[in-house]
Scaffold this motif. Sequence first.
Motif, PDB file in Angstrom:
ATOM      1  N   ALA A  18      46.333  29.263  50.819  1.00 26.79           N
ATOM      2  CA  ALA A  18      47.207  29.958  51.764  1.00 26.79           C
ATOM      3  C   ALA A  18      48.445  30.490  51.053  1.00 26.79           C
ATOM      4  N   GLU A  19      48.999  29.699  50.142  1.00 27.22           N
ATOM      5  CA  GLU A  19      50.175  30.148  49.395  1.00 27.22           C
ATOM      6  C   GLU A  19      49.831  31.329  48.494  1.00 27.22           C
ATOM      7  N   GLU A  23      47.470  33.530  49.004  1.00 27.13           N
ATOM      8  CA  GLU A  23      47.284  34.692  49.893  1.00 27.13           C
ATOM      9  C   GLU A  23      48.631  35.266  50.310  1.00 27.13           C
ATOM     10  N   TRP A  24      49.578  34.402  50.604  1.00 28.81           N
ATOM     11  CA  TRP A  24      50.934  34.834  50.984  1.00 28.81           C
ATOM     12  C   TRP A  24      51.571  35.614  49.839  1.00 28.81           C
ATOM     13  N   GLU A  25      51.435  35.109  48.633  1.00 32.09           N
ATOM     14  CA  GLU A  25      52.008  35.790  47.462  1.00 32.09           C
ATOM     15  C   GLU A  25      51.348  37.152  47.243  1.00 32.09           C
ATOM     16  N   ARG A  26      50.027  37.238  47.428  1.00 31.18           N
ATOM     17  CA  ARG A  26      49.340  38.528  47.297  1.00 31.18           C
ATOM     18  C   ARG A  26      49.823  39.524  48.350  1.00 31.18           C
ATOM     19  N   ALA A  27      49.981  39.058  49.580  1.00 32.06           N
ATOM     20  CA  ALA A  27      50.458  39.939  50.653  1.00 32.06           C
ATOM     21  C   ALA A  27      51.890  40.393  50.379  1.00 32.06           C
ATOM     22  N   LYS A  28      52.718  39.491  49.885  1.00 31.37           N
ATOM     23  CA  LYS A  28      54.113  39.831  49.577  1.00 31.37           C
ATOM     24  C   LYS A  28      54.173  40.882  48.461  1.00 31.37           C
ATOM     25  N   THR A  62      53.077  44.298  49.808  1.00 30.85           N
ATOM     26  CA  THR A  62      54.162  44.915  50.579  1.00 30.85           C
ATOM     27  C   THR A  62      55.211  45.486  49.642  1.00 30.85           C
TER      28      THR A  62
END
Length: 87
Positions: free
Chosen positions: A18-19, A21-26, A29
Motif C-alpha cells: 500500500a505504501e 502504491e501511494w508513492e507511485r501515485a504521488k 501526480t
Amino acid sequence: MNDFPPPSSEQTQSGRQAEAEWERAKKATHDRITAWAEAMAGTALDLDVDLEAAGLSNWWLRKYGRSAQSFDGSRLIAHPRAFGNTD
C-alpha cells in the motif's frame, strides 16, 4: 508492557504494498503537474500576479513581522533585496 500481538507477515507485506502504491501515485501526480508547468512556461498562465503578491506579502510578514509597505504607503511587490534587506 505491550499486550498487542505483532503484525503478521501478511499484514506487513500488505502495508508495504500500500505504501509503495501511494508513492507511485504521488510521483505520477508530481510528474503530471511538472509537465503542465513546463508546457505553460512563458504563456499567460505562467504567472498569477495576485497570487505572487499575496505570497510575497505573507512571506515578508512572517520574516519581518510587519507588512511590506513603501515610504508612500503603497504595497511593494518585489524581492526583499530591492528594499535594501540582504538577510
